[in-house]
Write a protein that holds these residues in place. Sequence first.
Motif, PDB file in Angstrom:
ATOM      1  N   ARG A 212      -1.247  46.846  49.736  1.00 44.95           N
ATOM      2  CA  ARG A 212      -1.644  45.745  48.867  1.00 44.95           C
ATOM      3  C   ARG A 212      -1.624  44.405  49.573  1.00 44.95           C
ATOM      4  O   ARG A 212      -2.110  43.433  49.027  1.00 44.95           O
TER       5      ARG A 212
ATOM      6  N   LEU B 209       4.480  49.563  40.653  1.00 47.47           N
ATOM      7  CA  LEU B 209       5.504  50.624  40.572  1.00 47.47           C
ATOM      8  C   LEU B 209       5.380  51.472  39.303  1.00 47.47           C
ATOM      9  O   LEU B 209       5.412  52.707  39.397  1.00 47.47           O
TER      10      LEU B 209
ATOM     11  N   PHE C 275       3.737  49.657  49.459  1.00 49.79           N
ATOM     12  CA  PHE C 275       3.137  48.518  48.761  1.00 49.79           C
ATOM     13  C   PHE C 275       2.642  47.490  49.772  1.00 49.79           C
ATOM     14  O   PHE C 275       1.503  47.025  49.721  1.00 49.79           O
TER      15      PHE C 275
ATOM     16  N   TYR D  54       4.686  44.027  42.611  1.00 47.69           N
ATOM     17  CA  TYR D  54       5.191  45.350  43.002  1.00 47.69           C
ATOM     18  C   TYR D  54       5.975  45.990  41.866  1.00 47.69           C
ATOM     19  O   TYR D  54       5.730  47.127  41.475  1.00 47.69           O
ATOM     20  N   ARG D  55       6.919  45.206  41.304  1.00 52.87           N
ATOM     21  CA  ARG D  55       7.856  45.798  40.361  1.00 52.87           C
ATOM     22  C   ARG D  55       7.218  46.064  38.991  1.00 52.87           C
ATOM     23  O   ARG D  55       7.450  47.104  38.388  1.00 52.87           O
TER      24      ARG D  55
ATOM     25  N   SER E 210       8.474  53.001  48.700  1.00 53.25           N
ATOM     26  CA  SER E 210       7.488  52.344  47.840  1.00 53.25           C
ATOM     27  C   SER E 210       7.291  50.894  48.269  1.00 53.25           C
ATOM     28  O   SER E 210       6.170  50.375  48.199  1.00 53.25           O
ATOM     29  N   LEU E 211       8.375  50.255  48.739  1.00 51.89           N
ATOM     30  CA  LEU E 211       8.232  48.877  49.234  1.00 51.89           C
ATOM     31  C   LEU E 211       7.290  48.823  50.435  1.00 51.89           C
ATOM     32  O   LEU E 211       6.369  47.999  50.498  1.00 51.89           O
TER      33      LEU E 211
ATOM     34  N   ASN F  48      -4.132  43.776  41.272  1.00 51.06           N
ATOM     35  CA  ASN F  48      -3.441  42.763  42.061  1.00 51.06           C
ATOM     36  C   ASN F  48      -3.975  41.372  41.760  1.00 51.06           C
ATOM     37  O   ASN F  48      -3.222  40.419  41.603  1.00 51.06           O
TER      38      ASN F  48
END
Lengths: 478, 297
Positions: free
Chosen positions: B108, B209, B104, B204-205, B100-101, B190
């Motif tokens: 993004r 997510l 992202f 992200y978090r 996912s990191l 974003n």
Amino acid sequence: MANQDTTRRETLSMTGLRSVSRRDVLKGMAVVAGAAAVPTILAACSSGATTAPASVAPPASVVPPASVAPASAAGVTGTVTVGSNHSDASEVKGMTAINAAFIAANPGVTVTMNPVDHNTFQNQIGAYLQGTPEDDFTWFSGYRMRFFASKGLTTAIDDVWAKVSSNFTGAFATAVTADDGKVYGIPVDYYPWAVFYRKSVFSDKGYTIPATWADFKTLCTKMQTDGLIPITFGDKDGWPAMGTFDILDLRLNGYDFHTQLLTGKQKWTDAKVTTVFQKWAEIMPFHDKTYAGLTWEKACDTLIQKKSGMFMFGLFLTGEFSSTGTPADLADLDFFPFPAMGTQYDAENALDAPIDIWMVSAKSPTLQADLDAAKAYMEFWSKGSTQLLMFQNQPGFIPTANDADSSSYDPLTKKAVQIVSQAKKITQFLDRDSRPDFAGANGMQAFLQKFLANPTQDTTALQAEIQAYWEALPPATV
Amino acid sequence: MTATSMAGGSSRRRIRRGRVVLHAFLITMSLIWIFPLAWCFFTAMRPLSDTILHGYFSWPTTLNFQNFIDGWTNANLGYYYLNTLIVAVPAVIITLILASLVAFALTRVRSRINLFLLMMFTAGNLLPPQVIIVPLYHFYLAIPIPKPLSSNGLLYDQYIGIILIHIVFQVGFCIFVLSNYMRTLPKELNEAALVDGASIFRTYRSVILPLCTPALAALGTLEFTFIYNDFFWALLLIKTGSKRPITSALNNLQGQFFTNYNILAAAALMVAIPTIIVYIALQRQFIRGLTLGSTKG
């Protein structure tokens, strides 16, 4: 977003997809996990070897039993690590008893065992021996032993053998000697291949044990008219057919030709191989027609059910016979050596009797420190009393040592000992006497199945194909 | 038939006929699918002596759960379930975090090498693991790992080694799925986060997510099943029998020659259960994950 979310959830529950609620399952899992954790934690608190279930236990140092007999001789100390392919519950029991006896004889020694199931152990052996193997490990005699010895992955144990060789016959000495003349293993058990039958069937129908090839075929014809399948056979897994090939080749062409053929020193296109296939074709009509889809266990079942008359197989079929729930079935089982074929090689009385051995690895990271204990463990396995501890848990695999007390043997085992001792030559079975890639599923297993599918074919093309396959094999590497 | 249903007329009857055909079809299909499992269960319920004496295609004389009990104890299934969990749980979690990191960052954060990176990770999926076994085996024997993580000081024959190789091979697929999913999230999210003063990691978090839960759950189910079913890496990189995963525990039930297939059937059924549980537990997310983007609402 939130709205969409709810809508989707409702749609899903309406379609009835959530018949078992997710939360129910999660709740259930929590309960199960909690219940499972309790005994695990308890077990973790106490010593592994004593509390672990009888089956494959985590490798825990085997602790000596509470009543340790005082050391009779100056025993070794230190640690020995042991890689074992004895993974069945009963075999693990045998291994545990042997390790405990070894510790009792050598107080102060520690045995750490790594039991791995047979198939994995065998598939993995190359990687295992090159990586971080245990000091001592279970393996097989024949090409399989000589191969790893020649690659320097196992340690010669001539010093141990010098002490124990008087406890073994010459055939066993040959079986543990590699190409360089050094001894690399201790033979611990074996199991002959022969023709098995039920005594009651033979006595009811008045059959007699066939001594010659002609008698054998006459008996088959008689069984056929009596409505029996004369020879039960299951070759789904490819290897059982090798037993028949081996014995025919041994009887017709002798031990020397057979072993040379399997190691590339004779050619498969030889007319002698053609004879083997021709003789085999003579008895193929007497075999179970459905052999191609049968495992050996299912083939054996027709013998148990008295639907078939004979079974050319290894002694370990007792495993199936003793699972019927009726001890009388096993007591009714008997066998005779494969009939004579009328050649000069009949006198060899040769047969397949694969030998299992223990070996010392070369790359074990602890071997230098453990060498004394590792060799003492090998020496311990050469005793009949040690081998009997295994035999009691693994019947069908006969101890090799001369001093093994045979008074506890059942009649079947006694007879097996007798026919093997009469054999002047012993082979290990095709897949142990040859390269694994040659004997494997794409090699001989497939070739024999091809022959069996049409036994009366002209085998010239097939033999050429086998020879070409052998020649195309890459140089043998680990 | 009652008068009301008669009054329903031909249209309703036609629907009913359609339903009958549909249900007949569905029932037939589900029977075909359930048959092998049901037969396996039937075999597992019969003692070996029964099938030896009467064959597998026969009416059973006794049915009981003894084979399940024997399979559980002989193969030590409880112990091997834990082994698999030790490998699968960290592997799935770390894979999803890492994937996912990366996803992202790829979707993004604007960068020239994004496409190249995505291709790199996705191309990794095309590599059959069998290709690298020999060098990998020697790497594992050569790479030192400090004590608490490895009992023998190597990557070889350690849980950590298996966990790592699973992560390496699974992360590419997860990046592919997650980056495609994240691409569907509006860019405005974003921008809004940026205006609110959120750092990139905070975005992200706390923003992206949570929106990815369905994709993460679907991937979690899939990855758990993949890793649970794996046999290959453990066979190659683990030599200690007691460190093997649950899939290899079934091998403990096969003797060198003699195998009790009825116990094996029972144990195989028990080994299949956890993946079914995980699926049921995550099915809502899983199905949502599958149908993502299929409707516009």
